[in-house]
Design an enzyme around this catalytic site. Structure first.
Site, PDB file in Angstrom:
ATOM      1  N   ASP A 137      72.226 -26.782  25.621  1.00  0.00           N
ATOM      2  CA  ASP A 137      71.196 -25.456  25.594  1.00  0.00           C
ATOM      3  C   ASP A 137      71.933 -24.328  26.401  1.00  0.00           C
ATOM      4  O   ASP A 137      73.220 -24.304  26.674  1.00  0.00           O
ATOM      5  CB  ASP A 137      69.797 -25.796  25.907  1.00  0.00           C
ATOM      6  CG  ASP A 137      69.091 -24.668  25.347  1.00  0.00           C
ATOM      7  OD1 ASP A 137      68.802 -23.820  25.740  1.00  0.00           O
ATOM      8  OD2 ASP A 137      68.308 -25.179  24.357  1.00  0.00           O
ATOM      9  N   HIS A 197      65.635 -20.457  28.406  1.00  0.00           N
ATOM     10  CA  HIS A 197      65.522 -21.563  27.111  1.00  0.00           C
ATOM     11  C   HIS A 197      65.615 -22.901  27.642  1.00  0.00           C
ATOM     12  O   HIS A 197      64.913 -23.859  27.387  1.00  0.00           O
ATOM     13  CB  HIS A 197      66.574 -21.087  26.216  1.00  0.00           C
ATOM     14  CG  HIS A 197      66.208 -21.593  24.593  1.00  0.00           C
ATOM     15  ND1 HIS A 197      66.717 -22.538  24.370  1.00  0.00           N
ATOM     16  CD2 HIS A 197      65.385 -21.108  23.882  1.00  0.00           C
ATOM     17  CE1 HIS A 197      66.574 -22.754  23.039  1.00  0.00           C
ATOM     18  NE2 HIS A 197      65.427 -21.963  22.729  1.00  0.00           N
ATOM     19  N   SER A 515      62.192 -24.607  18.744  1.00  0.00           N
ATOM     20  CA  SER A 515      62.798 -24.798  20.049  1.00  0.00           C
ATOM     21  C   SER A 515      61.994 -25.384  20.726  1.00  0.00           C
ATOM     22  O   SER A 515      62.494 -26.535  21.320  1.00  0.00           O
ATOM     23  CB  SER A 515      63.269 -23.408  20.712  1.00  0.00           C
ATOM     24  OG  SER A 515      64.450 -22.968  20.155  1.00  0.00           O
TER      25      SER A 515
END
Ligand SMILES: *[C@@H]1O[C@H](CO)[C@@H](O)[C@H](O)[C@H]1NC(C)=O
Ligand SMILES: *[C@@H]1O[C@H](CO)[C@@H](O)[C@H](O)[C@H]1NC(C)=O
Ligand SMILES: *[C@@H]1O[C@H](CO)[C@@H](O)[C@H](O)[C@H]1NC(C)=O
Ligand SMILES: *[C@@H]1O[C@H](CO)[C@@H](O)[C@H](O)[C@H]1NC(C)=O
Ligand SMILES: *[C@@H]1O[C@H](CO)[C@@H](O)[C@H](O)[C@H]1NC(C)=O
Ligand SMILES: *[C@@H]1O[C@H](CO)[C@@H](O)[C@H](O)[C@H]1NC(C)=O
Ligand SMILES: *[C@@H]1O[C@H](CO)[C@@H](O)[C@H](O)[C@H]1NC(C)=O
Ligand SMILES: *[C@@H]1O[C@H](CO)[C@@H](O)[C@H](O)[C@H]1NC(C)=O
Length: 724
Positions: A137, A197, A515
């Site tokens: 990620d 994220h 996600s």
């Protein structure tokens, strides 16, 4: 004569153009992945082989810096900048499986555990702290409380990786490894997460328990991952929303060799492609080969049919559901009416009402003035804008509005950078008619609050839908999990709303997307693995799928939205029976979809051979824990599926079959009863599906349930009647 001259002239112009084009092509080298399958056994120096292959196709042009990455730890291949001619020459070499341009993939941008009944008092395995989750990620914020190593023992012995997170990045006993693949040249280049994220994902899967976590008091509670004792290994492949395929493939190469137990990846392609051209399919295949399950978000391209791109059968593909805790934002009008919208507004009201300004009343003179896209900034300052389009939030923010109320069709609430509520068209009509009814319309926007949604769980509109565009016989997505308005760790360096100019810094943020659904399932897979360290990736996947809670399928396409149902962490560790699959089964599947023996051998690295009976007709019988059948309109049909279950429940046990009825289709299970005498014992059964004529396209959903006294093993059956 003139003609000859003409021809000569033309020829030389064409030659010159050709040379020029060659030259241009030459300069336009593009980054490509050259995939070569498994690493050969024995003495083999992949990096020098890669250089020598490049030298063969580039000749004198060869430069060491053409080779961007060598995949040489867990599988074979490299990434290099190549011209079309070089691509062509490499693709013809015996060792090569595929050559494809490295594209850019996008990120699929806690309360959730209680919602699923997964409380702290649940049984834990001492093995939980031996599980290592690889997170591919945007990196991680190592100083977050969610990743503190307080009370942790040293890294498990199976860990073979390192902490190579770059400048000012320290690992600990929780984050045991880090690697970064982007060198932006700056001295601050590190695996530190500046997007938010990656930290969010990692903490949903395996974050520590952190009390009183919230986003400015909203969604306050204990933030925690599924497996708080497990370890994290971080592979940073994106420093913005965009991630390069050549880097992602290297992250798989490293994660597998480093000894991770599971891989979570919340990003993906826009369009599906053949497996040998898809870095996530390639990487996760070699992970599976080493006993590592890869869990991927199914994408945010829904709700249209066939929008899913996470389709490989060895991946666990996760759809996003909406859970019971929703976030709303209320505002009260000068006439006493209180209305409500969807946004995450952290700004407490002072209790004073502010002037409400419909966009039409603030337009520049030369505009038609129907929306907020042509506003006079001087009129906007200090007021609360009312807009019929969602860009009103951004415009009002830029122009110094106090706040804004705008139409937005999203099902979920997003973080806003100043007081703003996002409303539906009916609410907008109410607000506008109030604004028109008085000379001095006023409004007060309240801070967001949580409310209960009694319909939960249901699938979010944005979640990508099946059927599987590549192999319709494999149902995708596989499973669903909460992915809407999830509170989890964030990077204090990142912008919590994403609106330019929002300078707030937060440790926890509320985010939405498949996600966020993906790491819920990764954490649950880690939980299963902590009890059953020897289970194959397919066995873990089967246990998650057959114990899932059925979801509402009354609306047609929803049958392609949630896979086997909503993940149920309470039941996963004791599924009773599993449908297992080995590497050989997946290799046979590659044959069935048309790969030849030579290609299959390169990928598998063994002597696998495609038999002459390979073909599409066998795909339906792969031992997958779901069944899907595509049938043409008008024709009656009859088809049999074979499945094999392995007893992992009680040695001496008897399971009975039951099937939910659907109209115009008869489903028969043979045999009706399966008796086991020992653990590990396998039994096969067939599922006979016979249907009449259908006059219009429809997606029908049934399921087969095997039950003993203690277990329910549920296998969804989907019949997709289409017009082909
Ligand atoms: C693998 O590739 C790296 C460069 O990416 C190189 O430094 C290393 O020596 C290679 N290892 C082998 C075994 O070829
Ligand atoms: C390392 O990063 C942290 C977090 O951004 C920061 O507070 C600290 O000053 C940095 N240290 C150095 C030496 O750059
Ligand atoms: C205003 O509307 C007219 C007619 O609909 C259109 O032709 C014109 O381009 C519009 N002007 C602006 C500035 O949007
Ligand atoms: C409100 O007034 C605007 C013009 O100022 C008009 O276009 C709109 O139709 C009115 N809406 C309502 C609901 O009265
Ligand atoms: C399923 O969804 C439909 C339509 O959304 C709804 O009318 C029905 O009540 C739901 N059924 C269940 C069991 O939730
Ligand atoms: C499917 O199985 C049933 C029962 O085992 C059998 O009677 C039938 O002939 C089979 N049909 C096909 C199409 O193979
Ligand atoms: C297995 O279960 C059956 C029925 O519950 C019982 O009659 C039998 O004795 C059991 N066999 C063993 C070996 O425990
Ligand atoms: C389903 O079974 C019933 C009873 O055996 C039979 O009458 C019917 O024709 C069957 N329907 C189909 C679609 O095969």
């Amino acid at each position: 004569m003139a003609d000859w001259k003409h021809i000569l002239l033309c020829t030389s112009i064409i030659l010159a153009m050709y040379k020029f084009m060659l030259c241009v092509a030459h300069e336009e080298r593009k980054l490509h992945v050259v995939y070569m399958g498994s690493l050969p056994n024995g003495d083999y120096a992949p990096a020098s082989q890669h250089s020598s292959m490049l030298r063969q196709v580039m000749g004198n042009d060869f430069a060491e810096h053409s080779l961007i990455r060598s995949y040489n730890r867990s599988f074979n291949g490299f990434a290099a900048k190549l011209t079309d001619q070089e691509v062509h020459d490499l693709a013809r070499m015996d060792e090569v499986v595929s050559v494809f341009e490295s594209k850019t993939l996008k990120l699929h941008t806690t309360r959730s555990w209680d919602f699923m009944g997964f409380q702290d008092k649940r049984r834990r395995s001492p093995g939980e702290s031996d599980i290592i989750i690889g997170v591919i990620d945007t990196g991680i914020w190592p100083e977050s409380d969610s990743f503190s190593d307080y009370g942790f023992s040293p890294a498990p012995k199976t860990w073979k990786g390192e902490c190579a997170g770059g400048n000012n990045f320290t690992c600990n006993k929780k984050i045991i490894g880090a690697r970064k693949y982007i060198d932006d040249g700056g001295s601050s280049s590190s695996a530190r997460d500046n997007v938010g994220h990656g930290s969010h994902i990692a903490s949903i899967a395996a974050g520590n328990k952190v009390k009183d976590a919230s986003f400015y008091g909203i969604a306050k509670g204990i933030a925690k991952g599924a497996v708080p004792s497990s370890r994290l290994a971080v592979y940073q492949v994106c420093v913005t929303e965009r991630c390069v395929e050549a880097d992602i493939l290297k992250a798989f190469d490293d994660a597998i060799a480093d000894g991770v137990d599971l891989i979570t990846i919340s990003l993906g392609r826009r369009e599906e492609v053949d497996f040998k051209l898809d870095v996530i399919a390639i990487g996760s295949f070699h992970a599976m080969e080493k006993g590592i399950l890869t869990v991927q978000s199914c994408g945010n391209s829904g709700p249209s049919r066939g929008t899913i791109t996470s389709v490989a059968p060895w991946l666990l593909s996760v759809a996003a559901s909406i859970m019971d805790r929703r976030i709303i934002d209320k505002f009260s009008l000068g006439n006493g009416q209180t209305l409500s919208g969807r946004s995450i507004n952290s700004f407490a009201s002072s209790g004073k009402k502010i002037a409400l300004l419909p966009g039409e009343h603030a337009s520049l003179p030369y505009c038609n003035g129907s929306t907020c896209d042509c506003l006079d900034p001087k009129k906007v300052i200090g007021n609360i804008l009312l807009c019929s389009s969602e860009d009103g939030v951004q415009t009002g923010y830029e122009y110094g509005a106090f706040g804004s109320i705008v139409i937005n069709s999203d099902q979920h609430a997003g973080v806003v950078p100043y007081p703003a509520s996002r409303i539906d068209e009916i609410t907008y009509a109410h607000a506008l008619s109030y604004a028109n009814s008085t000379n001095n319309p006023q409004v007060e926007i309240l801070k967001s609050e949580a409310m209960n949604d009694p319909n939960a769980p249901y699938i979010a509109d944005f979640s990508s839908r099946g059927p599987n565009p590549l192999i319709p016989e494999i149902l995708k997505p596989d499973i669903s999990a909460p992915g809407v308005e999830i509170l989890a760790a964030f990077s204090p360096n990142a912008n919590p709303s994403g609106f330019p100019g929002d300078n707030r810094h937060v440790k926890y943020n509320i985010m939405t997307g498949t996600s966020m659904a993906c790491p819920h399932v990764t954490g649950i897979a880690a939980y299963v693995k902590s009890f059953h360290p020897d289970w194959s990736p397919a066995a873990i996947k089967s246990s998650i799928m057959t114990t899932a809670i059925p979801m509402n399928g009354s609306q047609d396409l929803k049958n392609f939205a949630y896979g086997a149902g909503h993940v149920n962490p309470v039941k996963v560790i004791d599924p009773g029976l599993i449908l297992d699959l080995s590497k050989d089964d997946y290799v046979n599947l590659l044959c069935d979809i048309g790969y030849d023996t030579a290609t299959v051998r390169k990928i598998s690295g063994d002597n696998s051979a495609c038999s002459s009976s390979s073909g599409k007709s066998l795909l339906k019988d792969i031992n997958y824990p779901s069944i899907v059948y595509q049938v043409q309109l008008i024709q009656p049909f009859m088809v049999n599926f074979t499945r094999t279950v392995t007893n992992v429940g009680i040695a001496n046990s008897t399971y009975k079959a039951s099937v939910t009825k659907i109209s115009n289709i008869n489903i028969t299970i043979v045999p009706q009863v399966l008796s086991f005498k020992s653990l590990g014992e396998k039994q096969s059964f067939s599922v006979n599906v016979a249907g009449g004529k259908f006059s219009k396209p429809i997606v029908l959903s049934s399921s087969l349930v095997w039950t003993d006294e203690k277990h329910r093993v549920r296998i969804p059956i989907i019949v997709d009647v289409t017009q082909i």
